[in-house]
Design a protein around this motif. Structure first.
Motif, mmCIF file in Angstrom:
data_model
loop_
_atom_site.group_PDB
_atom_site.id
_atom_site.type_symbol
_atom_site.label_atom_id
_atom_site.label_comp_id
_atom_site.label_asym_id
_atom_site.label_seq_id
_atom_site.Cartn_x
_atom_site.Cartn_y
_atom_site.Cartn_z
ATOM 1 N N ARG A 225 -2.135 -24.359 19.836
ATOM 2 C CA ARG A 225 -1.686 -22.963 19.797
ATOM 3 C C ARG A 225 -2.586 -22.131 18.875
ATOM 4 N NH1 ARG A 225 4.481 -21.040 18.244
ATOM 5 N NH2 ARG A 225 4.176 -18.798 18.622
ATOM 6 N N TRP A 226 -3.039 -22.762 17.798
ATOM 7 C CA TRP A 226 -3.946 -22.087 16.878
ATOM 8 C C TRP A 226 -5.254 -21.722 17.571
ATOM 9 C CZ3 TRP A 226 -4.525 -19.413 12.667
ATOM 10 C CH2 TRP A 226 -5.739 -19.400 11.978
ATOM 11 N N GLU A 227 -5.804 -22.664 18.317
ATOM 12 C CA GLU A 227 -7.058 -22.429 19.032
ATOM 13 C C GLU A 227 -6.898 -21.375 20.119
ATOM 14 O OE1 GLU A 227 -9.954 -23.486 18.384
ATOM 15 O OE2 GLU A 227 -9.651 -25.151 16.987
ATOM 16 N N ASP A 228 -5.748 -21.386 20.809
ATOM 17 C CA ASP A 228 -5.522 -20.462 21.930
ATOM 18 C C ASP A 228 -5.336 -19.027 21.471
ATOM 19 O OD1 ASP A 228 -5.776 -22.491 23.738
ATOM 20 O OD2 ASP A 228 -3.618 -22.803 24.002
ATOM 21 N N GLU A 229 -4.579 -18.835 20.408
ATOM 22 C CA GLU A 229 -4.258 -17.455 20.024
ATOM 23 C C GLU A 229 -4.146 -17.205 18.526
ATOM 24 O OE1 GLU A 229 0.488 -17.247 20.288
ATOM 25 O OE2 GLU A 229 -0.437 -17.573 22.249
ATOM 26 N N GLY A 230 -3.801 -18.242 17.760
ATOM 27 C CA GLY A 230 -3.523 -18.036 16.345
ATOM 28 C C GLY A 230 -4.701 -17.538 15.537
ATOM 29 N N ARG A 231 -5.872 -18.176 15.717
ATOM 30 C CA ARG A 231 -7.035 -17.796 14.922
ATOM 31 C C ARG A 231 -7.455 -16.356 15.209
ATOM 32 N NH1 ARG A 231 -10.498 -21.204 16.561
ATOM 33 N NH2 ARG A 231 -10.585 -22.737 14.857
ATOM 34 N N ASP A 232 -7.562 -16.005 16.493
ATOM 35 C CA ASP A 232 -7.989 -14.651 16.854
ATOM 36 C C ASP A 232 -6.997 -13.607 16.338
ATOM 37 O OD1 ASP A 232 -10.222 -15.624 18.106
ATOM 38 O OD2 ASP A 232 -9.369 -15.561 20.128
ATOM 39 N N ARG A 233 -5.719 -13.954 16.403
ATOM 40 C CA ARG A 233 -4.704 -13.010 15.925
ATOM 41 C C ARG A 233 -4.841 -12.772 14.429
ATOM 42 N NH1 ARG A 233 1.216 -14.666 17.446
ATOM 43 N NH2 ARG A 233 0.282 -14.321 19.512
ATOM 44 N N LEU A 234 -5.089 -13.830 13.670
ATOM 45 C CA LEU A 234 -5.243 -13.681 12.229
ATOM 46 C C LEU A 234 -6.498 -12.889 11.885
ATOM 47 C CD1 LEU A 234 -4.431 -14.293 9.318
ATOM 48 C CD2 LEU A 234 -5.680 -16.459 9.491
ATOM 49 N N ILE A 235 -7.610 -13.192 12.538
ATOM 50 C CA ILE A 235 -8.859 -12.481 12.265
ATOM 51 C C ILE A 235 -8.707 -10.996 12.585
ATOM 52 C CG2 ILE A 235 -11.270 -12.217 12.975
ATOM 53 C CD1 ILE A 235 -11.344 -15.261 13.349
ATOM 54 N N THR A 236 -8.030 -10.695 13.684
ATOM 55 C CA THR A 236 -7.779 -9.297 14.043
ATOM 56 C C THR A 236 -6.925 -8.615 12.981
ATOM 57 O OG1 THR A 236 -7.927 -9.780 16.414
ATOM 58 C CG2 THR A 236 -6.773 -7.758 15.769
ATOM 59 N N ALA A 237 -5.912 -9.331 12.512
ATOM 60 C CA ALA A 237 -5.042 -8.759 11.488
ATOM 61 C C ALA A 237 -5.802 -8.501 10.194
ATOM 62 C CB ALA A 237 -3.864 -9.693 11.236
ATOM 63 N N ILE A 238 -6.665 -9.428 9.813
ATOM 64 C CA ILE A 238 -7.463 -9.252 8.593
ATOM 65 C C ILE A 238 -8.310 -7.992 8.682
ATOM 66 C CG2 ILE A 238 -9.392 -10.207 7.266
ATOM 67 C CD1 ILE A 238 -8.277 -12.998 7.954
ATOM 68 N N ARG A 239 -8.864 -7.747 9.855
ATOM 69 C CA ARG A 239 -9.759 -6.606 10.029
ATOM 70 C C ARG A 239 -9.024 -5.290 10.237
ATOM 71 N NH1 ARG A 239 -13.895 -9.755 14.178
ATOM 72 N NH2 ARG A 239 -15.212 -10.725 12.567
ATOM 73 N N GLU A 240 -7.800 -5.356 10.753
ATOM 74 C CA GLU A 240 -7.140 -4.120 11.162
ATOM 75 C C GLU A 240 -5.911 -3.755 10.341
ATOM 76 O OE1 GLU A 240 -6.266 -4.292 15.301
ATOM 77 O OE2 GLU A 240 -8.382 -4.421 15.915
ATOM 78 N N GLY B 243 0.820 -1.206 0.000
ATOM 79 C CA GLY B 243 0.000 0.000 0.000
ATOM 80 C C GLY B 243 0.849 1.249 0.000
ATOM 81 N N GLU B 244 1.900 1.254 0.803
ATOM 82 C CA GLU B 244 2.777 2.426 0.871
ATOM 83 C C GLU B 244 3.550 2.624 -0.428
ATOM 84 O OE1 GLU B 244 5.178 1.768 4.277
ATOM 85 O OE2 GLU B 244 3.553 2.094 5.714
ATOM 86 N N ALA B 245 3.846 1.509 -1.113
ATOM 87 C CA ALA B 245 4.581 1.602 -2.374
ATOM 88 C C ALA B 245 3.670 1.983 -3.535
ATOM 89 C CB ALA B 245 5.264 0.268 -2.675
ATOM 90 N N GLY B 246 2.346 1.950 -3.309
ATOM 91 C CA GLY B 246 1.402 2.321 -4.354
ATOM 92 C C GLY B 246 1.243 1.282 -5.444
ATOM 93 N N LEU B 247 1.518 0.009 -5.124
ATOM 94 C CA LEU B 247 1.403 -1.053 -6.104
ATOM 95 C C LEU B 247 0.090 -1.814 -5.945
ATOM 96 C CD1 LEU B 247 5.021 -2.540 -6.019
ATOM 97 C CD2 LEU B 247 4.061 -0.959 -7.701
ATOM 98 N N ASP B 248 -0.349 -2.452 -7.047
ATOM 99 C CA ASP B 248 -1.518 -3.317 -7.015
ATOM 100 C C ASP B 248 -1.125 -4.701 -6.507
ATOM 101 O OD1 ASP B 248 -3.353 -1.473 -8.009
ATOM 102 O OD2 ASP B 248 -2.818 -1.909 -10.085
ATOM 103 N N GLY B 249 -2.119 -5.587 -6.389
ATOM 104 C CA GLY B 249 -1.836 -6.965 -6.034
ATOM 105 C C GLY B 249 -2.560 -7.425 -4.790
ATOM 106 N N VAL B 250 -2.046 -8.504 -4.202
ATOM 107 C CA VAL B 250 -2.632 -9.101 -3.007
ATOM 108 C C VAL B 250 -1.562 -9.227 -1.939
ATOM 109 C CG1 VAL B 250 -3.821 -11.100 -2.036
ATOM 110 C CG2 VAL B 250 -4.248 -10.442 -4.416
ATOM 111 N N THR B 251 -1.877 -8.810 -0.724
ATOM 112 C CA THR B 251 -1.002 -9.014 0.420
ATOM 113 C C THR B 251 -1.527 -10.199 1.211
ATOM 114 O OG1 THR B 251 -0.359 -6.689 0.605
ATOM 115 C CG2 THR B 251 -0.128 -8.043 2.573
ATOM 116 N N TYR B 252 -0.734 -11.258 1.282
ATOM 117 C CA TYR B 252 -1.131 -12.477 1.980
ATOM 118 C C TYR B 252 -0.554 -12.474 3.395
ATOM 119 C CZ TYR B 252 -2.402 -14.290 -2.631
ATOM 120 O OH TYR B 252 -2.974 -14.480 -3.867
ATOM 121 N N LEU B 253 -1.440 -12.526 4.394
ATOM 122 C CA LEU B 253 -1.007 -12.567 5.787
ATOM 123 C C LEU B 253 -0.574 -13.994 6.121
ATOM 124 C CD1 LEU B 253 -3.845 -10.405 7.375
ATOM 125 C CD2 LEU B 253 -1.592 -9.661 6.560
#
Length: 357
Positions: free
Chosen positions: A129-144, A110-120
């Protein structure tokens, strides 16, 4: 009803129109045009054709005359995003499939002004570990995530249950997927539901015939970054793109994959239209990877002389290092000669307001 002074109800700013000409225009999705031109209105292409016809239709515009050829913006379908990543636009790149390990890296495109897809990227090692924190962290990142473009998920976990959940999340949020098989069989990605037409993979080694057939059936595009990985994929049967992994010139990477003249056109298509297919951006209004009416005005200019018959070969073998300008959404993103005159423009629908170059 009162309105602000100087504003008229029902009006909006007219889009700027410009014409770009070159000895050759290579649309990729249609035949090359000798002495061709493209018409750009705002961030879209509205016409591609012979220069004489286009100039006759727009007599009050002052066209920009470029050397060599105008081609669709190149697409790097696999790049790990870092703050120190080299500027891709100097190579004619206008869109990237970028892998972001954290939110800081996710803002790079976004800062470089290029098109495309950013994959988190998600590398969570186990389900607990995914159930404890991974899923919520990813969902938060997607939204924020602070990024105005398209967001996807890089599903890179070794745990099959985590991978299954990532596939579900991608469908829930309507996001594209990226995967790297590594040492795991392609069948593993299929079993966890990752392989779909909404996913593209990046490979580091050759695939066997069964894997290639499976990917073809699933409609999954394969991003190649080395001759070793390209084995068996240049027969025109597999959907391919090109990735640099660490940055640089995707056209140079594509050139290293060519071992026969029959490969040249296939590899130019891989670094343009194939990359757009990998990112799900090859169709509809604002499409990438080709030059045509309604497509996004992402294009590059290469100082390469060629005719219609040898356009693809000339671009592939002589193009690396010879980009002179890159445009993203109709706007100059990078130019070799920054002191060159700006393009002549005119406001759409206002033929009298001419601004010569």
């Amino acid at each position: 009803m009162s309105t602000r002074a100087g504003r008229t109800i029902g009006t909006r700013a007219r889009a700027v129109v410009s014409i770009h000409c070159a000895p050759l225009v290579l649309p990729v999705a249609s035949p090359p045009v000798r002495d061709g031109a493209i018409v750009v209105r705002g961030d879209r292409i509205v016409r591609v054709g012979p220069r004489a016809e286009i100039e006759a239709a727009h007599p009050l515009l002052s066209p920009v005359h470029w050397p060599g050829m105008i081609v669709p913006g190149l697409i790097d379908a696999h790049l790990r995003l870092e703050r120190t990543s080299p500027p891709a636009s100097v190579h004619g790149v206008t869109a990237v499939g970028g892998i972001a390990a954290d939110l800081d890296a996710a803002s790079t495109l976004g800062e470089a002004g290029l098109d495309g897809v950013t994959y988190l990227e998600t590398r969570c090692e186990d389900e607990e570990r995914w159930e404890d924190e991974g899923r919520d962290r990813l969902i938060t990142a997607i939204r924020e995530v602070d990024h105005p473009g398209v967001i996807g998920i890089a599903a890179h976990s070794p745990d099959p249950l985590v991978m299954e959940d990532l596939a579900v999340l991608s469908r829930t949020f309507g996001l594209r997927l990226h995967a790297e098989p590594g040492r795991r069989p392609i069948a593993f990605l299929d079993e966890v539901g990752v392989l779909t037409a909404g996913c593209h993979i990046a490979i580091s080694g050759p695939l066997d015939e069964a894997d290639r057939k499976l990917l073809k059936v699933r409609g999954t595009v394969i991003a190649i970054s080395s001759p070793f990985a390209a084995e068996g994929l240049l027969d025109g049967e597999s959907a391919i793109a090109v990735g640099t992994r660490t940055g640089g010139d995707p056209l140079s990477v594509a050139r290293a994959l060519s071992h026969a003249p029959d490969h040249d056109r296939l590899l130019v298509e891989a670094v343009t239209l194939g990359g757009a297919r990998a990112l799900g951006m090859d169709e509809g209004p604002g499409r990438l990877g080709s030059l045509g009416r309604g497509g996004r005005a992402d294009f590059a200019v290469f100082a390469v002389e060629a005719g219609e018959r040898d356009a693809y070969t000339a671009l592939l073998h002589e193009g690396p290092g010879r980009c002179v300008a890159t445009f993203v959404g109709g706007r100059a993103h990078w130019r070799l000669d920054e002191s060159a005159n700006a393009p002549g423009t005119v406001n759409s629908g206002d033929a009298k307001s001419r601004r010569p170059a």
